[in-house]
Design a protein around this motif. Structure first.
Motif, PDB file in Angstrom:
ATOM      1  N   TYR A   1     -25.029  26.272 -14.738  1.00 31.44           N
ATOM      2  CA  TYR A   1     -23.901  26.983 -15.411  1.00 31.44           C
ATOM      3  C   TYR A   1     -22.822  26.663 -14.848  1.00 31.44           C
ATOM      4  O   TYR A   1     -22.536  26.221 -13.639  1.00 31.44           O
ATOM      5  CB  TYR A   1     -24.200  28.484 -15.839  1.00 31.44           C
ATOM      6  N   ALA A   2     -21.597  27.424 -15.372  1.00 31.62           N
ATOM      7  CA  ALA A   2     -20.272  27.008 -14.668  1.00 31.62           C
ATOM      8  C   ALA A   2     -19.811  25.764 -14.560  1.00 31.62           C
ATOM      9  O   ALA A   2     -19.231  25.154 -13.601  1.00 31.62           O
ATOM     10  CB  ALA A   2     -20.087  27.701 -13.432  1.00 31.62           C
ATOM     11  N   ARG A   3     -20.125  25.058 -15.720  1.00 35.31           N
ATOM     12  CA  ARG A   3     -20.033  23.573 -15.922  1.00 35.31           C
ATOM     13  C   ARG A   3     -18.500  23.366 -16.199  1.00 35.31           C
ATOM     14  O   ARG A   3     -17.850  24.513 -16.751  1.00 35.31           O
ATOM     15  CB  ARG A   3     -20.847  22.895 -16.892  1.00 35.31           C
ATOM     16  N   PRO A   4     -17.735  22.386 -16.339  1.00 39.73           N
ATOM     17  CA  PRO A   4     -16.401  22.302 -16.660  1.00 39.73           C
ATOM     18  C   PRO A   4     -16.369  22.600 -17.820  1.00 39.73           C
ATOM     19  O   PRO A   4     -17.073  22.526 -18.939  1.00 39.73           O
ATOM     20  CB  PRO A   4     -16.244  20.938 -16.607  1.00 39.73           C
TER      21      PRO A   4
ATOM     22  N   LEU B   1     -31.138  30.227 -11.864  1.00 41.75           N
ATOM     23  CA  LEU B   1     -29.594  29.961 -12.457  1.00 41.75           C
ATOM     24  C   LEU B   1     -28.684  29.700 -11.522  1.00 41.75           C
ATOM     25  O   LEU B   1     -28.058  30.533 -10.725  1.00 41.75           O
ATOM     26  CB  LEU B   1     -29.290  31.288 -13.360  1.00 41.75           C
ATOM     27  N   TYR B   2     -28.058  28.664 -11.489  1.00 45.35           N
ATOM     28  CA  TYR B   2     -27.114  27.940 -10.561  1.00 45.35           C
ATOM     29  C   TYR B   2     -25.897  27.751 -11.006  1.00 45.35           C
ATOM     30  O   TYR B   2     -25.776  26.945 -11.944  1.00 45.35           O
ATOM     31  CB  TYR B   2     -27.800  26.822  -9.602  1.00 45.35           C
ATOM     32  N   GLN B   3     -24.626  28.173 -10.249  1.00 42.07           N
ATOM     33  CA  GLN B   3     -23.437  27.691 -10.771  1.00 42.07           C
ATOM     34  C   GLN B   3     -23.249  26.209 -10.207  1.00 42.07           C
ATOM     35  O   GLN B   3     -23.972  25.748  -9.375  1.00 42.07           O
ATOM     36  CB  GLN B   3     -22.423  28.373 -10.020  1.00 42.07           C
ATOM     37  N   LEU B   4     -22.847  25.157 -11.068  1.00 46.47           N
ATOM     38  CA  LEU B   4     -22.758  23.891 -10.691  1.00 46.47           C
ATOM     39  C   LEU B   4     -21.629  23.755  -9.469  1.00 46.47           C
ATOM     40  O   LEU B   4     -20.459  24.389  -9.290  1.00 46.47           O
ATOM     41  CB  LEU B   4     -21.661  22.961 -11.876  1.00 46.47           C
ATOM     42  N   THR B   5     -22.199  23.285  -8.257  1.00 39.21           N
ATOM     43  CA  THR B   5     -21.314  23.168  -7.101  1.00 39.21           C
ATOM     44  C   THR B   5     -21.155  21.435  -6.849  1.00 39.21           C
ATOM     45  O   THR B   5     -22.166  20.790  -7.203  1.00 39.21           O
ATOM     46  CB  THR B   5     -21.831  23.737  -5.918  1.00 39.21           C
ATOM     47  N   ILE B   6     -19.933  21.318  -6.448  1.00 34.00           N
ATOM     48  CA  ILE B   6     -19.887  19.784  -6.120  1.00 34.00           C
ATOM     49  C   ILE B   6     -19.990  19.586  -4.697  1.00 34.00           C
ATOM     50  O   ILE B   6     -19.128  19.836  -3.748  1.00 34.00           O
ATOM     51  CB  ILE B   6     -18.192  19.647  -6.553  1.00 34.00           C
ATOM     52  N   GLU B   7     -21.119  18.947  -4.581  1.00 25.86           N
ATOM     53  CA  GLU B   7     -21.534  18.699  -2.892  1.00 25.86           C
ATOM     54  C   GLU B   7     -21.083  17.671  -2.377  1.00 25.86           C
ATOM     55  O   GLU B   7     -20.861  16.403  -3.330  1.00 25.86           O
ATOM     56  CB  GLU B   7     -23.153  18.567  -2.983  1.00 25.86           C
TER      57      GLU B   7
ATOM     58  N   ASP C   1     -12.402  29.149 -10.245  1.00 21.81           N
ATOM     59  CA  ASP C   1     -13.432  30.133  -9.513  1.00 21.81           C
ATOM     60  C   ASP C   1     -13.313  31.403 -10.066  1.00 21.81           C
ATOM     61  O   ASP C   1     -14.344  32.008 -10.233  1.00 21.81           O
ATOM     62  CB  ASP C   1     -12.907  30.271  -8.197  1.00 21.81           C
ATOM     63  N   ASP C   2     -12.395  31.818 -10.630  1.00 19.60           N
ATOM     64  CA  ASP C   2     -12.377  33.250 -11.486  1.00 19.60           C
ATOM     65  C   ASP C   2     -13.365  33.115 -12.531  1.00 19.60           C
ATOM     66  O   ASP C   2     -13.753  34.051 -12.843  1.00 19.60           O
ATOM     67  CB  ASP C   2     -10.848  33.540 -11.807  1.00 19.60           C
ATOM     68  N   LEU C   3     -13.076  32.271 -13.305  1.00 20.72           N
ATOM     69  CA  LEU C   3     -13.922  32.051 -14.344  1.00 20.72           C
ATOM     70  C   LEU C   3     -15.448  31.905 -13.922  1.00 20.72           C
ATOM     71  O   LEU C   3     -16.343  32.501 -14.706  1.00 20.72           O
ATOM     72  CB  LEU C   3     -13.556  30.847 -15.371  1.00 20.72           C
ATOM     73  N   ALA C   4     -15.645  31.204 -12.892  1.00 18.04           N
ATOM     74  CA  ALA C   4     -17.109  31.168 -12.577  1.00 18.04           C
ATOM     75  C   ALA C   4     -17.595  32.454 -12.198  1.00 18.04           C
ATOM     76  O   ALA C   4     -18.520  32.904 -12.316  1.00 18.04           O
ATOM     77  CB  ALA C   4     -17.141  30.166 -11.328  1.00 18.04           C
ATOM     78  N   ALA C   5     -16.807  33.502 -11.598  1.00 20.84           N
ATOM     79  CA  ALA C   5     -17.006  34.583 -11.270  1.00 20.84           C
ATOM     80  C   ALA C   5     -17.256  35.585 -12.357  1.00 20.84           C
ATOM     81  O   ALA C   5     -18.327  36.135 -12.385  1.00 20.84           O
ATOM     82  CB  ALA C   5     -16.093  35.004 -10.270  1.00 20.84           C
TER      83      ALA C   5
END
Length: 384
Positions: free
Chosen positions: A161-164, A188-194, A213-217
Motif C-alpha cells: 500500500y501507500a502507492r502513488p 502489509l507493506y508500504q511501498l518503498t523505493i529501494e 510521507d504524511d499521507l503514508a503515515a
C-alpha cells in the motif's frame, strides 16, 4: 550450536518486479538435477555445524519458490528432516505467486510437506498490479487464494500500500476486502523505493512521485486500526495475525534465534557467526562444486554487534524485548544496551513502553520506528 529455523533460497523469477531489491534472477532454463544436488550439499555443510535441537520452521523464499518442482521441495525437506529432525508441529512455508500455473502445484506441494503458503498478491486492483509489474491479475489472485486455502492449513498473503496517489478511501476498501477472505495472517507493506531498483530510476526520471510521507503515515494508522478491529493485530511493524497464527519462522529472526540460510544470497546466524552465501546463482553453483558449500562470507560477530542486531530486530515486535535477558546473553549492562536518557524521553513522549525489564515501541512510536531506535538504542551499539 543448534538452529531452530532453516531458510532455503530459490533465486529464480519469471520477471523482475520494478520495486524488488531481493536476490532474484531471470534465466532461460534451470538444471533441476544440478540445483537439487547443490542445495543438498549446502544443507549438509550447515547441518554438520548446527547439530542439536530439531528444526521448528522451514521457509522457502525467493525469487519465486513456487516455480520449484514439488519433487525437489520434497527431497529437500526429507534431507532436512534426516539431518536435523523436525519438531512436532513444524511450520513449513513456501512463497508463491498467484499465477494459475503455480497454483496447479499446490496440491503436490502440500503432499511434499508444505503446510503454510505465503502468496504474493501485492494488490487487489488490476491497475495497481500493472504499475507494480506483476504478471497476474486480481481474478487469478482470488483463484490462487481459494486453491491455497483448500490445500494448506495456514495461508498468508502480501499487499503493498501507500502507492502513488493511494487514498485512504481506496486502501480502506481494498484492505476490508482482504480481511474478508479469512486468512489468519497478512503482511502489509508500504511501498518503498529501494536503491538500484527500476522504480528508483523511474522516480529519478520523474516518471512518478512517491506518496507523501504524511499521507503514508495516515494509511499506516488506518492499517493498524482495521486489522486490530478484525482480530489480526500487528505483532510486527508490517505483519498482522490472529493470536497463534504469527509466522514462527520470521519470529525466529526477530527474536534473534540462530537460523540456517542456504542457497544463493542466503544469510544465516549460528553460534555468534554471520554467514552469507554467494549472491549470483552461477557463482554459488561454482562454489558448491569447488568447496561443497555456497559460503562467500563467514565471520564472527562481536557481543556489541549481536546485541545491536537483537535490539533492532526485537523492537520491531509488539512484544518488545527483555533487557535483562539480553544483558545476560551478551554480558552487557543495561546502560550499554540502551540510552537511559533517550528511553526516559521516549517514555515521556509515549513512543515506548516499559514493564519491568521489558521494553517496546508503542502504537504512537511505530510510525517513526527508525527515529525511536536512534533515541533508545545505545550509541555504541548503533555504531557497532
Amino acid at each position: 550450536m543448534s538452529a531452530r529455523a532453516l531458510y532455503i533460497h530459490w533465486p529464480f523469477c519469471l520477471k523482475k518486479c520494478p520495486y524488488c531489491d531481493f536476490n532474484s534472477h531471470v534465466r532461460d532454463g534451470v538444471d533441476i538435477a544440478l540445483w537439487r544436488e547443490s542445495l543438498l550439499a549446502d544443507l549438509r555443510h550447515e547441518a554438520a555445524l548446527t547439530a542439536g535441537n530439531p528444526l521448528e520452521s522451514v521457509f522457502f523464499g525467493g525469487g519465486t519458490p513456487s516455480l520449484m518442482p514439488p519433487a525437489l521441495v520434497e527431497s529437500l525437506l526429507a534431507e532436512a528432516e534426516r539431518l536435523w529432525g523436525f519438531a512436532p508441529g513444524i511450520e513449513i512455508t513456501l512463497e508463491a505467486n498467484p499465477s494459475s500455473v503455480e497454483a496447479e502445484k499446490f496440491a503436490d506441494l502440500a503432499r511434499a510437506g508444505v503446510n503454510r503458503v505465503s502468496l504474493g498478491l501485492q494488490a487487489l486492483d488490476d491497475v495497481a498490479l500493472g504499475f507494480l509489474g506483476r504478471l497476474h491479475n486480481v481474478a487469478e489472485s482470488l483463484k490462487a487464494l481459494a486453491t491455497a486455502q483448500a490445500h494448506f492449513g495456514r495461508v498468508t498473503f502480501d499487499l503493498i500500500y501507500a502507492r502513488p496517489d493511494h487514498t485512504p478511501e481506496a486502501w480502506a476498501a481494498e484492505l476490508a476486502r482482504a480481511l474478508a477472505f479469512g486468512t489468519g495472517h497478512l503482511s502489509l507493506y508500504q511501498l518503498t523505493i529501494e536503491p538500484g531498483t527500476r522504480f528508483a530510476t523511474m522516480v529519478r526520471q520523474g516518471a512518478f512521485t512517491p506518496l507523501d510521507d504524511d499521507l503514508a503515515a495516515d494509511l499506516f494508522a488506518l492499517t493498524r486500526a482495521m486489522t486490530a478491529s478484525a482480530g489480526l493485530p500487528a505483532y510486527e511493524i508490517s505483519n498482522h495475525a490472529r493470536p497463534g497464527e504469527e509466522s514462527r519462522h520470521n519470529l525466529a529472526y526477530w527474536r534473534y534465534h540462530d537460523y540456517v540460510g542456504v542457497g544463493p544470497g542466503a544469510h544465516g546466524r549460528r553460534g555468534g557467526m554471520a554467514t552469507v552465501r554467494h549472491r549470483k546463482p552461477e557463482n554459488w553453483l561454482e562454489a558448491i562444486a569447488n568447496t561443497g558449500h555456497g559460503l562467500s562470507e563467514e565471520r564472527p560477530l562481536g557481543r556489541s554487534e549481536q546485541a545491536s542486531e537483537a535490539l533492532l530486530m526485537g523492537l520491531r515486535l509488539a512484544e518488545g524485548i527483555d533487557l535483562a535477558m539480553l544483558s545476560a546473553r551478551f554480558g552487557l549492562a543495561e546502560t550499554e544496551l540502551v540510552d537511559c536518557k533517550g528511553v526516559a524521553m521516549s517514555l515521556q513522549q509515549g513512543l515506548v513502553w516499559r514493564d519491568g525489564s521489558r521494553i517496546g515501541v508503542t502504537e504512537a512510536g511505530m510510525p517513526v520506528l527508525d527515529a525511536v531506535l536512534g533515541e533508545v538504542v545505545a550509541a555504541g551499539l548503533l555504531a557497532a
